[in-house]
Design a protein around this motif. Structure first.
Motif: not given
Length: 141
Positions: A3-5, A72-73, A78-80, A107-109
């Motif tokens: 989940t981290d680079l 992952a984010v 939830g893909g929204v 990070l946020i979508v």
């Protein structure tokens, strides 16, 4: 899945040649710069100390590690969009505005429209506080 680079130890060894082999013009989309020991990261920017030029944050978006973090984010959220709940034209936004900080908690979508609104608000007076409140509210939902 990570989940981290993550960088290899070689990414910190300045006794080795730059990953571009001394030819930054051959470095397509600067993908190697993201892992190079001569890439200095500070104040939300990356700078090539060997050749003296800035490395644009967008250079990392083609990397497999970034795609894994982005996926992952998107799954976590939830893909929204965290603001409006839309599920098209999704972007991953850096909450602290540091494009080099790819920790999932940063990070946020957001959908394209909400992402544009966030950056427009940030350019206005008092925008940082307003966006911080909006992000905090979105994370509580």
């Amino acid at each position: 899945m990570t989940t981290d680079l993550q960088l290899t130890l070689g990414a910190f060894d300045r006794t080795l040649a730059p990953l571009c082999g001394g030819r930054p013009d051959r470095n397509g989309f600067l993908r190697l710069c993201c892992r190079c020991p001569f890439a200095a990261r500070a104040d939300g920017a990356v700078f090539c100390e060997e050749f003296g030029f800035p490395i644009r944050a967008r250079a990392k978006y083609g990397l497999r590690g970034w795609r894994e973090v982005r996926t992952a984010v998107l799954d976590r959220d939830g893909g929204v969009c965290a603001v409006c709940g839309g599920d098209t034209d999704l972007h991953v936004h850096h909450i602290d505005l540091d494009p080099t900080n790819d920790a999932p908690r940063n990070l946020i979508v957001l959908c394209g429209i909400c992402h544009a609104r966030v950056h427009t608000a940030l350019r206005r007076e008092g925008g940082v506080e307003r966006v911080a409140r909006m992000m905090a509210a979105a994370r509580r939902q």
